[in-house]
Enzyme design. Structure first.
Site, PDB file in Angstrom:
ATOM      1  N   ASP A  21       0.829  -1.358   0.089  1.00 32.95           N
ATOM      2  CA  ASP A  21      -0.011   0.008  -0.137  1.00 32.95           C
ATOM      3  C   ASP A  21       0.774   1.119   0.037  1.00 32.95           C
ATOM      4  OD1 ASP A  21      -2.300   1.516  -0.040  1.00 32.95           O
ATOM      5  OD2 ASP A  21      -2.719   1.156   1.974  1.00 32.95           O
ATOM      6  N   GLY A  22       0.332   2.350  -0.670  1.00 38.83           N
ATOM      7  CA  GLY A  22       0.841   3.463  -0.387  1.00 38.83           C
ATOM      8  C   GLY A  22       1.865   4.125  -1.941  1.00 38.83           C
ATOM      9  N   GLY A  24       0.261   5.530  -4.204  1.00 39.90           N
ATOM     10  CA  GLY A  24      -0.433   6.760  -4.746  1.00 39.90           C
ATOM     11  C   GLY A  24       0.203   7.964  -3.835  1.00 39.90           C
ATOM     12  N   SER A  66      -6.953  -5.484  -5.993  1.00 38.79           N
ATOM     13  CA  SER A  66      -8.497  -6.011  -5.131  1.00 38.79           C
ATOM     14  C   SER A  66      -9.632  -6.013  -6.068  1.00 38.79           C
ATOM     15  CB  SER A  66      -8.673  -5.486  -3.777  1.00 38.79           C
ATOM     16  OG  SER A  66      -8.998  -4.090  -4.273  1.00 38.79           O
ATOM     17  N   ASN A  69     -10.446  -2.720  -6.355  1.00 39.59           N
ATOM     18  CA  ASN A  69      -9.583  -1.745  -7.016  1.00 39.59           C
ATOM     19  C   ASN A  69     -10.341  -1.489  -8.695  1.00 39.59           C
ATOM     20  OD1 ASN A  69      -6.541  -2.797  -5.799  1.00 39.59           O
ATOM     21  ND2 ASN A  69      -7.850  -1.052  -5.326  1.00 39.59           N
ATOM     22  N   ARG A  72     -11.529   2.098  -9.409  1.00 33.25           N
ATOM     23  CA  ARG A  72     -10.650   3.078  -9.266  1.00 33.25           C
ATOM     24  C   ARG A  72     -10.669   3.697 -11.046  1.00 33.25           C
ATOM     25  NH1 ARG A  72      -5.046   2.354  -6.261  1.00 33.25           N
ATOM     26  NH2 ARG A  72      -6.214   2.121  -4.372  1.00 33.25           N
ATOM     27  N   ARG A 195      -5.224  -2.105   8.446  1.00 33.63           N
ATOM     28  CA  ARG A 195      -6.313  -2.820   7.946  1.00 33.63           C
ATOM     29  C   ARG A 195      -5.985  -4.031   7.616  1.00 33.63           C
ATOM     30  NH1 ARG A 195      -8.190   2.550   6.490  1.00 33.63           N
ATOM     31  NH2 ARG A 195      -7.015   2.487   4.521  1.00 33.63           N
ATOM     32  N   GLU A 208       0.857 -13.474  12.557  1.00 34.56           N
ATOM     33  CA  GLU A 208       1.083 -12.495  13.126  1.00 34.56           C
ATOM     34  C   GLU A 208       1.233 -11.003  11.931  1.00 34.56           C
ATOM     35  OE1 GLU A 208       2.287 -12.327  16.088  1.00 34.56           O
ATOM     36  OE2 GLU A 208       1.802 -14.117  16.316  1.00 34.56           O
TER      37      GLU A 208
HETATM   38  C1  FPP Z   1      -1.614   0.362  -3.288  1.00 34.16           C
HETATM   39  O1  FPP Z   1      -1.155   1.603  -3.524  1.00 34.16           O
HETATM   40  C2  FPP Z   1      -1.239  -0.484  -4.631  1.00 34.16           C
HETATM   41  C3  FPP Z   1      -1.851  -1.194  -5.519  1.00 34.16           C
HETATM   42  C4  FPP Z   1      -3.367  -1.003  -5.455  1.00 34.16           C
HETATM   43  C5  FPP Z   1      -1.235  -1.963  -6.451  1.00 34.16           C
HETATM   44  C6  FPP Z   1      -0.096  -2.691  -6.348  1.00 34.16           C
HETATM   45  C7  FPP Z   1       0.709  -2.842  -7.644  1.00 34.16           C
HETATM   46  C8  FPP Z   1       1.728  -2.915  -7.783  1.00 34.16           C
HETATM   47  C9  FPP Z   1       2.911  -2.460  -6.684  1.00 34.16           C
HETATM   48  C10 FPP Z   1       2.285  -2.932  -9.385  1.00 34.16           C
HETATM   49  C11 FPP Z   1       2.129  -3.971  -9.863  1.00 34.16           C
HETATM   50  C12 FPP Z   1       1.977  -5.305  -9.407  1.00 34.16           C
HETATM   51  C13 FPP Z   1       2.714  -6.260 -10.052  1.00 34.16           C
HETATM   52  C14 FPP Z   1       2.621  -7.667  -9.201  1.00 34.16           C
HETATM   53  C15 FPP Z   1       3.779  -6.384 -10.899  1.00 34.16           C
HETATM   54  P1  FPP Z   1      -2.246   2.584  -3.515  1.00 34.16           P
HETATM   55  O2  FPP Z   1      -2.558   2.895  -4.975  1.00 34.16           O
HETATM   56  O3  FPP Z   1      -3.642   2.127  -2.846  1.00 34.16           O
HETATM   57  O4  FPP Z   1      -1.460   3.925  -2.765  1.00 34.16           O
HETATM   58  P2  FPP Z   1      -2.185   4.959  -1.912  1.00 34.16           P
HETATM   59  O5  FPP Z   1      -3.172   4.062  -0.873  1.00 34.16           O
HETATM   60  O6  FPP Z   1      -1.356   5.823  -1.413  1.00 34.16           O
HETATM   61  O7  FPP Z   1      -3.284   5.614  -2.916  1.00 34.16           O
END
Ligand code: FPP
EC number: 2.5.1.-
Length: 246
Positions: A21-22, A24, A66, A69, A72, A195, A208
């Protein structure tokens, strides 16, 4: 002593799951668009996968997309799917070199055809690798997974394939997307949010939980080692008392 040296090789978690997460927020902090955060997130994916393989972690499961997602902005969803395809194409050699088998869980049929096909191809190419299983949760939602299990089991009971009395935890395990995986030992979530967000609800019963403020694109192997050291300092009692464990 380096962080890595502090890790006890005999007490490694068998199965690590990560809520990445994070991305964005990382981009926003730098005045960049969100998709650049996702792009940089793929670097952390690579470093984490390689480090887990090197340490001897048997199973790593990453929450990549998810079911929620899909809501979005269309452009962000498209970019995430493109990044997935690009990473799969680029990393197949790394997977092979490290003996990593790729697997995926979730409503995979909802993925764009290109992503679905590439995923199937890499799964097939790596299916004989035995060093580590890397599972990507894609279009994954834990409640949806559990609903599917209930539907399948009801169908089997109705058609006298199994009896309702025979339903136990092991039968449920066998009907989950994660049927070939052991329970999660360590769940990591980055970015300071505390969460679970509909991730592996059944499978984390005794996991854990480890939360770090580090944003996913900044997450590196040292952060992984810190999580492992923290995990190894905890006492996992599985409902028993401390005395019973010793
Ligand atoms: C959460 O950050 C991240 C995601 C929704 C996607 C994770 C995807 C990748 C790391 C890249 C592609 C994956 C693979 C397996 C090659 P967020 O967008 O929710 O961040 P925020 O909460 O700061 O908005």
């Amino acid at each position: 002593m380096t962080l890595k040296d502090q890790i006890n090789k005999d007490k490694l978690p068998k199965h690590i799951a990560i809520i990445m997460d994070g991305n964005g927020r990382w981009a926003k902090q730098k005045g960049l668009v969100r998709v650049i955060g996702h792009e940089n997130g793929t670097k952390s994916v690579r470093e984490t996968v390689e480090s887990c393989a090197e340490l001897g972690i048997e199973h790593l499961t990453l929450y990549a997309f998810s079911t929620e997602n899909w809501n979005r902005p269309k452009l962000e969803v498209q970019t995430l799917m493109k990044l997935l395809v690009k990473s799969l194409k680029k990393e197949i050699k790394t997977l092979q070199d490290n003996g990593i088998r790729l697997s995926a869980i979730g409503c995979l049929q909802d993925l764009p055809k290109k992503a679905f096909d590439e995923l199937e191809y890499v799964k097939e190419m790596t299916r004989n690798n035995t060093h580590m299983t890397l599972t990507l949760a894609l279009s994954y939602g834990s409640r949806e997974e559990i609903v599917n299990v209930i539907k399948e089991l009801s169908f089997k009971v109705k058609n006298n394939i199994i009896s309702s009395e025979s339903i136990d935890e092991s039968i449920i395990n066998k009907h989950l997307y994660t049927q070939n995986l052991p329970d999660v030992d360590l769940l990591i979530r980055t970015s300071g949010e505390q969460r679970i967000s509909n991730f592996l609800l059944w499978q984390i019963a005794y996991a854990e939980l480890y939360f770090t403020d580090v944003l996913w694109p900044d997450f590196n192997k040292e952060n992984l080692y810190e999580a492992l050291i923290d995990y190894q300092n905890r006492e996992r009692r599985f409902g028993k008392t401390s005395e019973q464990l010793t």
